[in-house]
Design a protein around this motif. Structure first.
Motif, PDB file in Angstrom:
ATOM      1  N   UNK A 115      -3.890   0.152  -9.922  1.00 41.46           N
ATOM      2  CA  UNK A 115      -3.301   1.086 -10.872  1.00 41.46           C
ATOM      3  C   UNK A 115      -2.621   2.255 -10.201  1.00 41.46           C
ATOM      4  N   UNK A 116      -2.575   2.240  -8.863  1.00 40.95           N
ATOM      5  CA  UNK A 116      -1.924   3.306  -8.101  1.00 40.95           C
ATOM      6  C   UNK A 116      -0.772   2.729  -7.287  1.00 40.95           C
ATOM      7  N   UNK A 117       0.372   3.360  -7.385  1.00 42.22           N
ATOM      8  CA  UNK A 117       1.554   2.894  -6.663  1.00 42.22           C
ATOM      9  C   UNK A 117       1.530   3.455  -5.247  1.00 42.22           C
ATOM     10  N   UNK A 118       0.860   2.744  -4.344  1.00 46.14           N
ATOM     11  CA  UNK A 118       0.765   3.224  -2.966  1.00 46.14           C
ATOM     12  C   UNK A 118       1.439   2.234  -2.027  1.00 46.14           C
ATOM     13  N   UNK A 119       2.098   2.769  -1.023  1.00 48.68           N
ATOM     14  CA  UNK A 119       2.783   1.933  -0.045  1.00 48.68           C
ATOM     15  C   UNK A 119       1.978   1.800   1.232  1.00 48.68           C
ATOM     16  N   UNK A 173       7.810  -2.590   1.731  1.00 48.29           N
ATOM     17  CA  UNK A 173       7.003  -1.511   1.171  1.00 48.29           C
ATOM     18  C   UNK A 173       7.079  -1.499  -0.356  1.00 48.29           C
ATOM     19  N   UNK A 174       8.240  -1.825  -0.889  1.00 46.89           N
ATOM     20  CA  UNK A 174       8.398  -1.900  -2.345  1.00 46.89           C
ATOM     21  C   UNK A 174       7.534  -3.023  -2.917  1.00 46.89           C
ATOM     22  N   UNK A 198       2.185  -4.632  -5.561  1.00 46.36           N
ATOM     23  CA  UNK A 198       0.878  -5.279  -5.429  1.00 46.36           C
ATOM     24  C   UNK A 198      -0.249  -4.280  -5.708  1.00 46.36           C
ATOM     25  N   UNK A 199      -0.201  -3.110  -5.069  1.00 47.43           N
ATOM     26  CA  UNK A 199      -1.269  -2.126  -5.255  1.00 47.43           C
ATOM     27  C   UNK A 199      -1.273  -1.547  -6.671  1.00 47.43           C
ATOM     28  N   UNK A 200      -0.110  -1.426  -7.275  1.00 45.40           N
ATOM     29  CA  UNK A 200      -0.048  -0.958  -8.655  1.00 45.40           C
ATOM     30  C   UNK A 200      -0.805  -1.911  -9.577  1.00 45.40           C
ATOM     31  N   UNK A 201      -0.607  -3.217  -9.360  1.00 49.72           N
ATOM     32  CA  UNK A 201      -1.293  -4.219 -10.168  1.00 49.72           C
ATOM     33  C   UNK A 201      -2.788  -4.269  -9.854  1.00 49.72           C
ATOM     34  N   UNK A 202      -3.148  -4.076  -8.589  1.00 52.06           N
ATOM     35  CA  UNK A 202      -4.548  -4.210  -8.178  1.00 52.06           C
ATOM     36  C   UNK A 202      -5.376  -2.970  -8.490  1.00 52.06           C
TER      37      UNK A 202
END
Length: 239
Positions: A206-210, A194-195, A200-204
């Motif tokens: 801009x939101x830190x989602x799990x 999940x980390x 990955x989503x933060x880079x893609x």
């Protein structure tokens, strides 16, 4: 046609949502459909129909119905259907309303469609599945003039990629492959995954989602409750 190896292609899969203007040649398109037809089929029922949507007005309407702009922009847009209409025509007494029949159709569609996509990717194309057409499944079926016992299951955009997205992290194999019996979720391994997915989503985006974001978005509410009555209206899934 030069193609990459099956293993290399499978491990490099990314959903492609931006495409160049380059068309897919007719010969290549026919090869992709042949690859799909070569897939396994339960009892050789061959209960898959592919609708190749070339009419731009229909494309635009499905794009609006699914809220996916790239449906109208890709080189080819395909709709893969569970189709038992020819079976009913040839065998009027066929009992097509059992749940198992629809499961057979869904499995066959998935195998057929994945053969198409894997082959396409091996030859330098990219694509993305469009499950969102089931948001308005009856409208899509009407647009495509689908008969009784035929339902649209999933769409696919295909074309030459105009983007190179990063690979989306998958579960570690320890969470999906067990020996002899099922195992409960390993929360330590899941936390590590999940980390990684959050990064990955933060880079893609801009939101830190799990991973829980997808879980909550999809499963914490009624999931397309109109699907069952639609299938039943088409003569399927009644028992």
């Amino acid at each position: 046609m030069q193609s990459k190896s099956t293993l290399e292609t499978a491990l490099a899969h990314r959903s492609i949502r931006k495409f160049t203007d380059e068309p897919i040649s007719e010969n290549l398109f026919q090869q992709l459909i042949a690859a799909g037809q070569s897939a396994s089929s339960s009892n050789h029922l061959q209960c898959v129909t592919v609708i190749r949507v070339t009419d731009q007005d229909i494309r635009q309407q499905i794009s609006a119905l699914s809220s996916m702009a790239y449906v109208a922009e890709c080189a080819e847009f395909l709709v893969f259907c569970i189709d038992f209409s020819k079976h009913k025509q040839l065998q009027p007494d066929a009992q097509l309303d059992w749940a198992e029949v629809s499961l057979i159709g869904a499995v066959d569609v998935g195998i057929f469609a994945q053969n198409v996509l894997l082959t396409a990717e091996s030859l330098g194309l990219g694509g993305v599945y469009i499950g969102a057409l089931r948001n308005e499944i009856e409208a899509v079926a009407t647009l495509l003039h689908l008969p009784q016992y035929c339902v649209p299951l999933v769409g696919m955009c295909l074309g030459y990629p105009a983007q190179d997205p990063a690979l989306k992290p998958r579960f570690p194999q320890s969470l999906v492959c067990f020996e002899n019996q099922h195992q409960p979720l390993n929360e330590t391994e899941f936390a590590k995954y999940n980390a990684e997915l959050t990064v990955y989503y933060q880079a893609r985006t801009g939101q830190a989602q799990g991973w829980e974001t997808a879980l909550n978005k999809t499963l914490n509410q009624p999931v397309r409750p109109h699907i069952l009555p639609f299938l039943q209206s088409k003569g399927l899934m009644k028992r």
